[in-house]
Each structure stands twice: as C-alpha cells, then as structure tokens.
Write a protein that holds these residues in place. Structure first.
Motif, PDB file in Angstrom:
ATOM      1  N   LEU A   1      90.982  21.571  30.750  1.00 38.53           N
ATOM      2  CA  LEU A   1      90.021  21.462  31.849  1.00 38.53           C
ATOM      3  C   LEU A   1      89.833  20.008  32.282  1.00 38.53           C
ATOM      4  O   LEU A   1      89.266  19.755  33.349  1.00 38.53           O
ATOM      5  CB  LEU A   1      88.674  22.078  31.453  1.00 38.53           C
ATOM      6  CG  LEU A   1      88.667  23.607  31.344  1.00 38.53           C
ATOM      7  CD1 LEU A   1      87.320  24.089  30.831  1.00 38.53           C
ATOM      8  CD2 LEU A   1      88.997  24.266  32.673  1.00 38.53           C
TER       9      LEU A   1
ATOM     10  N   LYS B   1      80.021  27.770  29.123  1.00 41.01           N
ATOM     11  CA  LYS B   1      80.273  28.052  30.535  1.00 41.01           C
ATOM     12  C   LYS B   1      78.937  28.415  31.178  1.00 41.01           C
ATOM     13  O   LYS B   1      78.373  29.471  30.903  1.00 41.01           O
ATOM     14  CB  LYS B   1      81.268  29.202  30.690  1.00 41.01           C
ATOM     15  CG  LYS B   1      81.603  29.491  32.151  1.00 41.01           C
ATOM     16  CD  LYS B   1      82.578  30.658  32.288  1.00 41.01           C
ATOM     17  CE  LYS B   1      82.934  30.890  33.753  1.00 41.01           C
ATOM     18  NZ  LYS B   1      83.859  32.042  33.913  1.00 41.01           N
TER      19      LYS B   1
ATOM     20  N   THR C   1      96.971  23.848  34.227  1.00 38.20           N
ATOM     21  CA  THR C   1      96.522  22.702  35.018  1.00 38.20           C
ATOM     22  C   THR C   1      97.509  21.567  34.818  1.00 38.20           C
ATOM     23  O   THR C   1      98.324  21.593  33.887  1.00 38.20           O
ATOM     24  CB  THR C   1      95.128  22.189  34.598  1.00 38.20           C
ATOM     25  OG1 THR C   1      95.198  21.714  33.246  1.00 38.20           O
ATOM     26  CG2 THR C   1      94.064  23.257  34.713  1.00 38.20           C
TER      27      THR C   1
ATOM     28  N   HIS D   1      92.028  33.903  33.986  1.00 41.14           N
ATOM     29  CA  HIS D   1      92.644  32.928  33.087  1.00 41.14           C
ATOM     30  C   HIS D   1      93.973  33.436  32.519  1.00 41.14           C
ATOM     31  O   HIS D   1      94.891  32.649  32.276  1.00 41.14           O
ATOM     32  CB  HIS D   1      91.690  32.578  31.950  1.00 41.14           C
ATOM     33  CG  HIS D   1      90.494  31.798  32.374  1.00 41.14           C
ATOM     34  ND1 HIS D   1      90.578  30.586  33.013  1.00 41.14           N
ATOM     35  CD2 HIS D   1      89.162  32.063  32.258  1.00 41.14           C
ATOM     36  CE1 HIS D   1      89.361  30.123  33.269  1.00 41.14           C
ATOM     37  NE2 HIS D   1      88.486  31.009  32.822  1.00 41.14           N
TER      38      HIS D   1
ATOM     39  N   ALA E   1      91.386  19.956  35.510  1.00 44.45           N
ATOM     40  CA  ALA E   1      91.004  21.037  36.419  1.00 44.45           C
ATOM     41  C   ALA E   1      89.912  20.589  37.393  1.00 44.45           C
ATOM     42  O   ALA E   1      89.206  19.614  37.161  1.00 44.45           O
ATOM     43  CB  ALA E   1      90.515  22.241  35.619  1.00 44.45           C
ATOM     44  N   TYR E   2      89.803  21.332  38.476  1.00 46.45           N
ATOM     45  CA  TYR E   2      88.739  21.135  39.475  1.00 46.45           C
ATOM     46  C   TYR E   2      88.001  22.461  39.545  1.00 46.45           C
ATOM     47  O   TYR E   2      88.413  23.392  40.232  1.00 46.45           O
ATOM     48  CB  TYR E   2      89.369  20.757  40.812  1.00 46.45           C
ATOM     49  CG  TYR E   2      88.391  20.489  41.935  1.00 46.45           C
ATOM     50  CD1 TYR E   2      87.259  19.713  41.739  1.00 46.45           C
ATOM     51  CD2 TYR E   2      88.636  20.994  43.214  1.00 46.45           C
ATOM     52  CE1 TYR E   2      86.388  19.458  42.778  1.00 46.45           C
ATOM     53  CE2 TYR E   2      87.775  20.742  44.259  1.00 46.45           C
ATOM     54  CZ  TYR E   2      86.647  19.971  44.036  1.00 46.45           C
ATOM     55  OH  TYR E   2      85.773  19.709  45.077  1.00 46.45           O
ATOM     56  N   THR E   3      86.934  22.581  38.761  1.00 51.09           N
ATOM     57  CA  THR E   3      86.328  23.887  38.546  1.00 51.09           C
ATOM     58  C   THR E   3      84.819  23.768  38.306  1.00 51.09           C
ATOM     59  O   THR E   3      84.355  22.739  37.818  1.00 51.09           O
ATOM     60  CB  THR E   3      86.981  24.573  37.326  1.00 51.09           C
ATOM     61  OG1 THR E   3      86.432  25.879  37.149  1.00 51.09           O
ATOM     62  CG2 THR E   3      86.756  23.781  36.045  1.00 51.09           C
TER      63      THR E   3
END
Length: 256
Positions: free
Chosen positions: A147, A101, A254, A208, A150-152
């Motif tokens: 993920l 991350k 998600t 989360h 996901a849009y992250t």
C-alpha cells in the motif's frame, strides 16, 4: 561475497505464525544453526510452540521469546535473550504489523497511537537493537506493505504508519553499511492470512483477489506467504548487495 543461511543464527519478530513461521521453518530446513522465534501474546503461544518444534525437527535450535515490541525495553530484551542463548545473530527479520481499514474521519487517537506503536515505533527500535546486535556482514529485513505504492482510501493509519519504515531502512543501511550489514524492507500485497480477512468484507476481498496482474495465476488471487518467503531469503543471503531499498512484492498489485 557468498552468503547463505547455513550455520547462521536468526531472530524473527512475529516468527510464531503465518509468514514469520514459514520463514523460520524454511531457514531451519536450509541449515540455520539457531532461530529465535518472537511472539506477542499468550494467545499466539501455541502456534509459536508448534513452529519451534518444526524448527528443531529440521535440525536447528529454537528459542521462544514473548515480548511486546511496542516497548523499546522489550525489543532490547528480545535481542539480549537471543545473544544469551545463541550469541550475536547473523540475521534479523521483523514481520510484525497491524492493519486497520477505516475512514480517516472515524479513526480515534487511541487507534492512531496503537497503529503507530505497532507499525512504526516497534520497527524503529527493532532496527536500532538489530544494528547493535547483528554481526558484521549480517542482514536485517522488515516487512511493510505494498500500500506504500497505492492511491487508496481507508488505510491512512496502516500505510501511513508503515511509511516511516522506508526512511528508517534507508538511514539504517547507511549507518550500518560500513560493517557490511544489508538492510531492506519488503512490501507484500494483500496476503492470504487472517491478517487480511479480518479487515475486508466480501466485496473488498473479491476486488483484492483480482487486482494484481498475476492474480489469475495465484491459488487465491492474493499474495501467498510462499511468494514472499523466497524474497526474504534472497535479500538476507545472495541478494545482500540490495540495501536501503523497499521492494514491493505483490504480483503487480501496485507499483512505484
């Protein structure tokens, strides 16, 4: 066609701890004949040995193989050792992965190369060698990440290097399908393992733990490894008709 775990030979990459270890113990309890438990480094050996003991206590034979699966030759060796010990496997499961991350602007070339090798390259060559080794009417399953739906920010190198596995899975399912081999991928949500906690600060952990639709019904708010193991079991047995697909199993964290 009815497919079960009983009397099957299984290879599990990353099978020494966490989800991989749970799958190994689960399959042994369901009557698997033999389980090859891969682990990456000496630091994981003690946990892998404990998993092997549990597998054998449940009545299955166990083989430990240490290998760096970012090297194609080591993936090949894993399957050759599996075949030498127990014959061609019926099922191959890859739980290997690495998370990072970090803002894209801060990711170094070395970090990107490492993430790509662990998440994409190792998965590609695992599928390749499994396609050679797994018996007809077998099954192959790879762990990816939710993920992918996901849009992250901050997970570009993680989700980005897991994303190719969707395409590898589709191609492999087409190429191996005439032999009756089912090929799938499962994308868990953030899981309650050290894999998660090593990357997230307290604020991110709290987010989360509340983000999934079913978080309030989870003991931690996160995806538990016990939530994923039954899906792996299903897809490599009765659920074999589901092939070429990436399934997000995350309690509504998600969706695609």
């Amino acid at each position: 066609m009815t497919r079960t775990i009983a009397n099957k030979s299984i290879v599990i990459a990353g099978g020494g701890k966490n989800l991989g270890a749970l799958i190994a113990r689960d399959f042994a309890g369901l009557g698997a004949k033999s389980i090859v438990i891969h682990y990456h480094s000496a630091s994981a050996e003690a946990e892998a040995k404990e998993t092997a003991k549990a597998v054998e206590a449940a009545g299955a034979k166990a083989l430990l193989v240490q290998a760096d699966l970012t090297k194609a030759s080591e993936v090949e060796r894993l399957f050759r050792e599996a075949e030498a010990a127990f014959g061609r496997p019926d099922i191959a499961i890859n739980t290997v992965g690495m998370v990072l991350k970090k803002p894209m602007l801060e990711i170094t070339e070395d970090e990107y190369d490492t993430m790509s090798a662990v998440n994409a390259k190792s998965a590609f060559f695992f599928l390749k060698e499994a396609g050679k080794s797994v018996q007809d009417d077998g099954a192959i399953c790879t762990l990816v990440t939710s993920l992918l739906g996901a849009y992250t920010p901050f997970y570009s190198s993680y989700a980005g290097t897991k994303a190719p596995v969707e395409h590898f899975t589709r191609a492999a399912s087409k190429e191996f399908g005439e032999r009756g081999i089912s090929v799938t991928a499962i994308g868990p949500g953030p899981m309650d393992t050290p894999f998660f906690y090593g990357q997230e600060d307290e604020g991110a952990q709290a987010y989360h733990k509340s983000a999934a639709a079913l978080s309030g019904k989870s003991k931690t708010g996160l995806t538990d490894i016990e939530d994923i193991a039954p899906w792996v079991r299903f897809l490599v047995t009765e659920g074999w008709w589901m092939t070429g697909q990436t399934i997000l199993v995350n309690g509504g964290y998600t969706t695609k």
